[in-house]
Design a protein around this motif. Structure first.
Motif, PDB file in Angstrom:
ATOM      1  N   ILE A  20       0.803  -1.264   0.085  1.00  0.00           N
ATOM      2  CA  ILE A  20       0.056  -0.206   0.013  1.00  0.00           C
ATOM      3  C   ILE A  20       0.995   1.241   0.163  1.00  0.00           C
ATOM      4  CG2 ILE A  20      -1.844   1.619   1.334  1.00  0.00           C
ATOM      5  CD1 ILE A  20      -2.970  -1.431   2.381  1.00  0.00           C
ATOM      6  N   LEU A  21       2.202   1.196   0.596  1.00  0.00           N
ATOM      7  CA  LEU A  21       2.834   2.364   0.791  1.00  0.00           C
ATOM      8  C   LEU A  21       3.444   2.566  -0.507  1.00  0.00           C
ATOM      9  CD1 LEU A  21       4.173   4.468   2.391  1.00  0.00           C
ATOM     10  CD2 LEU A  21       6.233   2.835   2.873  1.00  0.00           C
ATOM     11  N   PHE A  22       3.679   1.610  -1.255  1.00  0.00           N
ATOM     12  CA  PHE A  22       4.677   1.695  -2.718  1.00  0.00           C
ATOM     13  C   PHE A  22       3.455   2.284  -3.638  1.00  0.00           C
ATOM     14  CE2 PHE A  22       8.139  -0.100  -0.902  1.00  0.00           C
ATOM     15  CZ  PHE A  22       9.334   0.394  -1.758  1.00  0.00           C
ATOM     16  N   LEU A  23       2.071   1.548  -3.564  1.00  0.00           N
ATOM     17  CA  LEU A  23       1.000   2.200  -4.308  1.00  0.00           C
ATOM     18  C   LEU A  23       0.826   3.818  -4.305  1.00  0.00           C
ATOM     19  CD1 LEU A  23      -1.707  -0.549  -4.087  1.00  0.00           C
ATOM     20  CD2 LEU A  23      -0.395   0.135  -5.988  1.00  0.00           C
ATOM     21  N   ALA A  24       1.097   4.403  -2.848  1.00  0.00           N
ATOM     22  CA  ALA A  24       1.017   5.664  -2.622  1.00  0.00           C
ATOM     23  C   ALA A  24       2.000   6.413  -3.292  1.00  0.00           C
ATOM     24  CB  ALA A  24       1.170   5.897  -1.070  1.00  0.00           C
ATOM     25  N   ILE A  25       3.365   5.747  -3.214  1.00  0.00           N
ATOM     26  CA  ILE A  25       4.476   6.285  -3.866  1.00  0.00           C
ATOM     27  C   ILE A  25       4.204   6.553  -5.346  1.00  0.00           C
ATOM     28  CG2 ILE A  25       6.838   5.979  -4.684  1.00  0.00           C
ATOM     29  CD1 ILE A  25       7.344   4.798  -1.780  1.00  0.00           C
ATOM     30  N   THR A  50       3.893  20.581   0.921  1.00  0.00           N
ATOM     31  CA  THR A  50       4.519  19.132   0.821  1.00  0.00           C
ATOM     32  C   THR A  50       4.755  18.323   2.169  1.00  0.00           C
ATOM     33  OG1 THR A  50       5.315  20.032  -1.468  1.00  0.00           O
ATOM     34  CG2 THR A  50       6.401  17.878  -0.432  1.00  0.00           C
ATOM     35  N   PRO A  51       5.562  18.787   3.201  1.00  0.00           N
ATOM     36  CA  PRO A  51       5.786  18.173   4.341  1.00  0.00           C
ATOM     37  C   PRO A  51       4.370  17.760   4.909  1.00  0.00           C
ATOM     38  CG  PRO A  51       7.314  19.938   4.299  1.00  0.00           C
ATOM     39  CD  PRO A  51       6.062  20.365   3.127  1.00  0.00           C
ATOM     40  N   CYS A  52       3.316  18.404   5.170  1.00  0.00           N
ATOM     41  CA  CYS A  52       2.194  18.055   5.365  1.00  0.00           C
ATOM     42  C   CYS A  52       1.569  17.102   4.641  1.00  0.00           C
ATOM     43  CB  CYS A  52       1.317  19.560   5.602  1.00  0.00           C
ATOM     44  SG  CYS A  52       1.948  20.540   6.663  1.00  0.00           S
ATOM     45  N   LEU A  53       1.522  17.094   3.441  1.00  0.00           N
ATOM     46  CA  LEU A  53       0.848  16.318   2.576  1.00  0.00           C
ATOM     47  C   LEU A  53       1.755  14.829   2.813  1.00  0.00           C
ATOM     48  CD1 LEU A  53       0.425  18.296  -0.845  1.00  0.00           C
ATOM     49  CD2 LEU A  53      -1.144  17.664   1.005  1.00  0.00           C
ATOM     50  N   LEU A  78      -0.218  11.384   4.010  1.00  0.00           N
ATOM     51  CA  LEU A  78      -0.072  10.416   3.229  1.00  0.00           C
ATOM     52  C   LEU A  78       0.541   9.159   3.825  1.00  0.00           C
ATOM     53  CD1 LEU A  78      -0.483   9.126   0.106  1.00  0.00           C
ATOM     54  CD2 LEU A  78       1.929   9.628  -0.375  1.00  0.00           C
ATOM     55  N   VAL A  79       1.347   9.396   4.695  1.00  0.00           N
ATOM     56  CA  VAL A  79       2.140   8.121   5.524  1.00  0.00           C
ATOM     57  C   VAL A  79       1.399   7.880   6.565  1.00  0.00           C
ATOM     58  CG1 VAL A  79       4.184   7.482   6.503  1.00  0.00           C
ATOM     59  CG2 VAL A  79       4.327   8.743   4.392  1.00  0.00           C
ATOM     60  N   PHE A  80       0.865   8.733   7.424  1.00  0.00           N
ATOM     61  CA  PHE A  80       0.438   8.508   8.670  1.00  0.00           C
ATOM     62  C   PHE A  80      -1.045   8.473   8.735  1.00  0.00           C
ATOM     63  CE2 PHE A  80       4.350  10.491   9.695  1.00  0.00           C
ATOM     64  CZ  PHE A  80       5.091   9.435  10.324  1.00  0.00           C
ATOM     65  N   VAL A  81      -1.798   8.911   7.577  1.00  0.00           N
ATOM     66  CA  VAL A  81      -3.136   8.841   7.690  1.00  0.00           C
ATOM     67  C   VAL A  81      -3.809   8.057   6.443  1.00  0.00           C
ATOM     68  CG1 VAL A  81      -5.521  10.020   7.630  1.00  0.00           C
ATOM     69  CG2 VAL A  81      -3.569  11.307   8.742  1.00  0.00           C
ATOM     70  N   ILE A  82      -3.604   8.237   5.207  1.00  0.00           N
ATOM     71  CA  ILE A  82      -4.028   7.618   4.300  1.00  0.00           C
ATOM     72  C   ILE A  82      -3.570   6.076   4.218  1.00  0.00           C
ATOM     73  CG2 ILE A  82      -4.108   7.551   1.748  1.00  0.00           C
ATOM     74  CD1 ILE A  82      -4.301  10.735   1.687  1.00  0.00           C
TER      75      ILE A  82
END
Length: 445
Positions: free
Chosen positions: A85-90, A139-142, A146-150
């Motif tokens: 899932i993390l790599f899909l986000a990437i 960008t840092p917030c996004l 992405l990492v900690f919520v989505i």
């Protein structure tokens, strides 16, 4: 390479920017810094593509059973799911950056066609720092979002489509498999105690949410009206007293009431016994009231104590809203012969509802997920017919049942199914209701 300033090179810019990130900036638009930045992003992505493909493959398979290997060397399906899932986000971020690079090239070419000249490197950097500052700053917030919520949210949803549960599918001893909607069918349409338990808890959750919301709201509103209409000098003191239950942390108040309402040694039953208000059995024993031992009575107690703890918030909210109502309206109503009840129904209630309806909706959604008010008071008890199988008591709501399914039974797939259903049902309802409030439509929120 040359391009025309009459717009005829638009296709050339589009092809170059679509073929490789930053290529149009480097070859045609003379924006070398921006082009190098976009090109570096794609180079890094291509360099890590083998790892990305491996993680996506692991996400699809979730590993293979390797019983002949030690547990530490076996495939961990949960880690594979998270990594995938993390790599899909990437990949999603890379696609967005690709689109941004193409649009940037088209916009830069449009500017060139309008001004007939290219920006200098210094001007190009200043343009990036100026026009793209909001994106750069966010960008840092996004990334953190992405990492900690989505990603965790997607992981929780994905678990609902697996068989991740004890005792057969706990990693790393065993692998987890994709099962599609099987967990949904078992929980909703299985015809077993699980589906019956889910239906019972879902109905009680809705009853609890409606009752907890509207008793607190109208209880607080009525108290606010009485305090405002009365001319007693101690009104501020009463407001302070009434807000105290809401100000004290819910874990403290509910644990205190849990001890007070204990059927055997609770202060409430002991006081009623001392006052002679309790009956006795044939052998002389006291018939104590099972405040938290009977499912129906415990549900009533939960709603009542939530009213006691929560009406103060709506009292203060209603009083703040009523201060904005012109006294001339009430004076005109009195001249027309309106009674206090009529003024409340025709003037106070509509105007307060107009301002607070979005907060009522938010309170309703909060109560559906109000873990503390139930768990710290009853722990979901008492047991009912299906408690042995489902581990859900008579006062459990969906969110407390999710807690028990994950912590005690390790039925992660069922817990995830319930969480997905709560989101699917609640989110559209809340959004629809919120958008259809008069305050939202008129922009007064």
């Amino acid at each position: 390479m040359q391009i025309n300033s009459d717009g005829s090179s638009a296709k050339k810019i589009a092809v170059a920017s679509g073929a490789f990130m930053g290529l149009a900036h480097l070859l045609y638009l003379k924006q070398y810094i921006k082009g190098a930045f976009f090109a570096l992003i794609e180079l890094v992505f291509l360099a890590t593509l083998p790892i990305t493909c491996s993680k996506i493959y692991d996400l699809i398979t979730l590993g293979t059973p390797k019983d002949h290997l030690p547990v530490k060397l076996r495939d961990n399906s949960v880690f594979m799911l998270i990594d995938g899932i993390l790599f899909l986000a990437i990949i999603a971020v890379f696609v967005v950056m690709y689109i941004i690079s193409v649009k940037s090239a088209k916009n830069t070419y449009a500017d060139y066609c309008r001004t007939k000249r290219f920006l200098s490197q210094k001007a190009s950097v200043e343009e990036i720092s100026g026009r793209a500052f909001p994106i750069t700053a966010l960008t840092p917030c996004l990334v953190m979002l992405l990492v900690f919520v989505i990603v965790p949210l997607l992981f929780s949803i994905a678990v609902a489509f697996t068989n991740y549960s004890a005792p057969k599918h706990i990693t790393p001893a065993n692998t987890v498999d994709w099962v599609g909607f099987d967990s949904f069918k078992e929980l909703l349409l299985g015809g077993s105690k699980w589906s019956a338990g889910f239906a019972r808890i879902a109905v009680w959750t809705l009853v609890w949410a409606f009752a907890a919301t509207f008793t607190c709201y109208f209880g607080g509103l009525l108290v606010a009206v009485k305090l405002q209409e009365s001319n007693i000098k101690l009104a501020p003191v009463f407001r302070f007293i009434f807000i105290l239950p809401y100000a004290v942390p819910v874990v403290i108040t509910m644990l205190l009431w849990k001890n007070l309402l204990n059927g055997t040694f609770g202060v409430v039953n002991r006081t009623l016994e001392a006052l002679g208000l309790l009956s006795y059995t044939a052998d002389g024993a006291v018939k104590t009231i099972p405040w938290l031992g009977n499912a129906t009575l415990a549900q009533v107690v939960c709603i009542t104590l939530n009213l006691w703890a929560g009406f103060g918030y709506f009292m203060m909210l209603s009083m703040g809203t009523m201060t904005a109502i012109s006294k001339d309206i009430y004076e005109a109503a009195r001249i027309d012969g309106a009674s206090s009840g009529q003024m409340f129904r025709r003037v106070t209630l509509p105007l307060v509802l107009y301002q607070t309806m979005p907060l009522i909706i938010m309170s309703f959604t909060h109560n559906i997920n109000n873990f503390g008010a139930i768990y710290f008071l009853t722990g979901g008890s008492p047991n009912v017919a299906d408690s042995t199988t489902t581990f859900a008591g008579g006062t459990d709501i969906l969110v407390t049942w999710i807690y028990k399914l994950t912590i005690t039974l390790q039925k992660y797939n069922y817990a995830s199914v319930i969480a997905v259903l709560i989101f699917v049902v609640l989110a559209p309802f809340a959004i629809y209701q919120f958008k259809n409030t008069k305050a939202y439509k008129e922009g007064a929120v």
